[in-house]
Design an enzyme around this catalytic site. Structure first.
Site, PDB file in Angstrom:
ATOM      1  N   TYR A 161       0.846  -1.208   0.000  1.00 22.08           N
ATOM      2  CA  TYR A 161       0.000   0.000   0.000  1.00 22.08           C
ATOM      3  C   TYR A 161       0.876   1.250   0.000  1.00 22.08           C
ATOM      4  O   TYR A 161       0.650   2.187  -0.773  1.00 22.08           O
ATOM      5  CB  TYR A 161      -0.910  -0.033   1.232  1.00 22.08           C
ATOM      6  CG  TYR A 161      -1.862   1.139   1.323  1.00 22.08           C
ATOM      7  CD1 TYR A 161      -3.012   1.194   0.554  1.00 22.08           C
ATOM      8  CD2 TYR A 161      -1.614   2.187   2.208  1.00 22.08           C
ATOM      9  CE1 TYR A 161      -3.901   2.268   0.655  1.00 22.08           C
ATOM     10  CE2 TYR A 161      -2.489   3.256   2.329  1.00 22.08           C
ATOM     11  CZ  TYR A 161      -3.636   3.290   1.541  1.00 22.08           C
ATOM     12  OH  TYR A 161      -4.500   4.356   1.648  1.00 22.08           O
ATOM     13  N   VAL A 194      -9.480   7.811   8.428  1.00 20.19           N
ATOM     14  CA  VAL A 194     -10.928   8.019   8.286  1.00 20.19           C
ATOM     15  C   VAL A 194     -11.700   6.731   8.586  1.00 20.19           C
ATOM     16  O   VAL A 194     -11.307   5.640   8.149  1.00 20.19           O
ATOM     17  CB  VAL A 194     -11.253   8.495   6.847  1.00 20.19           C
ATOM     18  CG1 VAL A 194     -12.743   8.768   6.696  1.00 20.19           C
ATOM     19  CG2 VAL A 194     -10.448   9.743   6.501  1.00 20.19           C
TER      20      VAL A 194
HETATM   21  P1  NAP Z   1     -12.988   1.803   1.325  1.00 20.13           P
HETATM   22  O1  NAP Z   1     -14.067   2.142   2.270  1.00 20.13           O
HETATM   23  O2  NAP Z   1     -12.295   0.506   1.426  1.00 20.13           O
HETATM   24  O3  NAP Z   1     -13.563   2.006  -0.173  1.00 20.13           O
HETATM   25  C1  NAP Z   1     -12.761   1.684  -1.258  1.00 20.13           C
HETATM   26  C2  NAP Z   1     -13.548   1.884  -2.522  1.00 20.13           C
HETATM   27  O4  NAP Z   1     -12.708   1.525  -3.628  1.00 20.13           O
HETATM   28  C3  NAP Z   1     -14.795   0.998  -2.608  1.00 20.13           C
HETATM   29  O5  NAP Z   1     -15.838   1.702  -3.244  1.00 20.13           O
HETATM   30  C4  NAP Z   1     -14.328  -0.144  -3.494  1.00 20.13           C
HETATM   31  O6  NAP Z   1     -15.362  -0.791  -4.225  1.00 20.13           O
HETATM   32  C5  NAP Z   1     -13.435   0.635  -4.449  1.00 20.13           C
HETATM   33  N1  NAP Z   1     -12.573  -0.237  -5.248  1.00 20.13           N
HETATM   34  C6  NAP Z   1     -11.651  -1.123  -4.829  1.00 20.13           C
HETATM   35  N2  NAP Z   1     -11.125  -1.768  -5.901  1.00 20.13           N
HETATM   36  C7  NAP Z   1     -11.729  -1.268  -7.006  1.00 20.13           C
HETATM   37  C8  NAP Z   1     -11.644  -1.516  -8.383  1.00 20.13           C
HETATM   38  N3  NAP Z   1     -10.817  -2.441  -8.878  1.00 20.13           N
HETATM   39  N4  NAP Z   1     -12.411  -0.794  -9.249  1.00 20.13           N
HETATM   40  C9  NAP Z   1     -13.250   0.143  -8.768  1.00 20.13           C
HETATM   41  N5  NAP Z   1     -13.434   0.395  -7.472  1.00 20.13           N
HETATM   42  C10 NAP Z   1     -12.667  -0.300  -6.593  1.00 20.13           C
HETATM   43  O7  NAP Z   1     -11.815   2.890   1.391  1.00 20.13           O
HETATM   44  P2  NAP Z   1     -11.802   4.430   1.849  1.00 20.13           P
HETATM   45  O8  NAP Z   1     -11.281   4.491   3.224  1.00 20.13           O
HETATM   46  O9  NAP Z   1     -13.064   5.097   1.483  1.00 20.13           O
HETATM   47  O10 NAP Z   1     -10.607   4.951   0.901  1.00 20.13           O
HETATM   48  C11 NAP Z   1     -10.815   5.842  -0.174  1.00 20.13           C
HETATM   49  C12 NAP Z   1      -9.452   6.394  -0.576  1.00 20.13           C
HETATM   50  O11 NAP Z   1      -8.842   7.068   0.545  1.00 20.13           O
HETATM   51  C13 NAP Z   1      -8.461   5.317  -0.999  1.00 20.13           C
HETATM   52  O12 NAP Z   1      -7.684   5.799  -2.070  1.00 20.13           O
HETATM   53  C14 NAP Z   1      -7.592   5.139   0.227  1.00 20.13           C
HETATM   54  O13 NAP Z   1      -6.322   4.626  -0.087  1.00 20.13           O
HETATM   55  C15 NAP Z   1      -7.530   6.561   0.739  1.00 20.13           C
HETATM   56  N6  NAP Z   1      -7.175   6.683   2.152  1.00 20.13           N
HETATM   57  C16 NAP Z   1      -8.016   6.213   3.119  1.00 20.13           C
HETATM   58  C17 NAP Z   1      -7.650   6.384   4.441  1.00 20.13           C
HETATM   59  C18 NAP Z   1      -8.545   5.910   5.562  1.00 20.13           C
HETATM   60  O14 NAP Z   1      -8.151   6.070   6.745  1.00 20.13           O
HETATM   61  N7  NAP Z   1      -9.731   5.379   5.301  1.00 20.13           N
HETATM   62  C19 NAP Z   1      -6.440   7.010   4.807  1.00 20.13           C
HETATM   63  C20 NAP Z   1      -5.620   7.477   3.787  1.00 20.13           C
HETATM   64  C21 NAP Z   1      -6.001   7.327   2.466  1.00 20.13           C
HETATM   65  P3  NAP Z   1     -16.068  -2.157  -3.700  1.00 20.13           P
HETATM   66  O15 NAP Z   1     -17.125  -1.725  -2.734  1.00 20.13           O
HETATM   67  O16 NAP Z   1     -16.607  -2.758  -4.957  1.00 20.13           O
HETATM   68  O17 NAP Z   1     -15.003  -2.974  -3.034  1.00 20.13           O
END
Ligand code: NAP
Length: 238
Positions: A161, A194
């Protein structure tokens, strides 16, 4: 007459991506949910209807060759243009131990799958969206990165990651440089930790807080920055 802006957000059926769509729509932007499972995208869109927000859903699996181009073409078919692209979809599959996963347990398969989604996905979407943005002489591309990708603070834990987000930051600089000139802005941001499926229930930020800087970057004025990395609307170290 002012142009009504349109936006495509990948992985917008849940988590931060969904919240970005909601906030963009509240600003009057014609946002579109990109979802690999359109039924989940439609279910998410349904929850916005009581607010009077009706959001289209396009099929978008960033791992699938051709899917990005089809999704961009579909947004163009629906709204005639694409002004904002948010590269939000990502996976964190380092194991065992999630955030504690070691480099010495990393498999080729984990690294390959992570790079496919977190780096190649955004490359495909930027390549698909850029010709349209050039034609329109307007574009805002926001790459949802992470502090985990900061070389200035690089350490152990979840290596695949981390490397994918460092690479996404490099992509941000390359795309900003190639699309530079003022009309198209490309920036990366870290949402903080988050409460989503990826972040877990103990994270200190709500999805609303996590989405804020992305929405700000997606709606930058012509005088706004490009090629930068931000958290809480402020530049941070690469
Ligand atoms: P999440 O709740 O796990 O959601 C991830 C999303 O990405 C889901 O809609 C998932 O779809 C989609 N996804 C995964 N593989 C995919 C693919 N091959 N094609 C299309 N969609 C796909 O994650 P989140 O926390 O909202 O994260 C959103 C962004 O923020 C990411 O880039 C993550 O790296 C970044 N981020 C998050 C955090 C945190 O603390 N949460 C911190 C730093 C950065 P499905 O539902 O179909 O699986």
């Amino acid at each position: 007459m002012a142009v009504t802006r349109t936006a495509l957000v990948s992985g917008a059926n849940r988590g931060i991506g969904f919240e970005i769509v909601r906030q963009l729509a509240r600003l009057g932007i014609l946002a579109v949910i990109g979802a690999r499972d359109t039924r989940e995208g439609l279910a998410a869109a349904e929850t916005l209807k009581p607010e009077g927000i009706d959001i289209p859903v396009v099929a978008l699996d960033v791992n699938e060759e051709g899917s990005a181009a089809r999704a961009v073409a579909e947004v163009k078919r629906i709204y005639g243009r694409l002004d904002i692209l948010v590269n939000n979809a990502a996976i964190l599959i380092d194991a065992p131990g999630g955030f504690k996963a070691s480099l010495f347990d990393l498999t080729s398969d984990t690294l390959r799958r992570t790079m496919e989604t977190n780096l190649l996905g955004p490359v495909r979407l930027i390549q698909a969206a850029a010709p349209l943005m050039r034609e329109q002489a307007y574009g805002r591309i926001v790459n949802i990165s992470s502090g985990a990708g900061q070389l200035s603070d690089m350490g152990s834990g979840y290596p695949a990651y981390r490397m994918s987000k460092t690479a996404l930051n490099a992509l941000t600089r390359i795309a900003a440089s190639e699309l530079g000139g003022g009309d198209i802005k490309v920036n990366a941001m870290c949402p903080g930790w988050v409460r989503t499926e990826m972040g877990g229930p103990d994270a200190d930020r709500s999805p609303e807080e996590g989405a804020d800087t992305a929405v700000w970057l997606a709606t930058l004025p012509d005088t706004g920055p490009t090629g930068g990395f931000f958290r809480d609307r402020k530049p941070i170290a690469w």
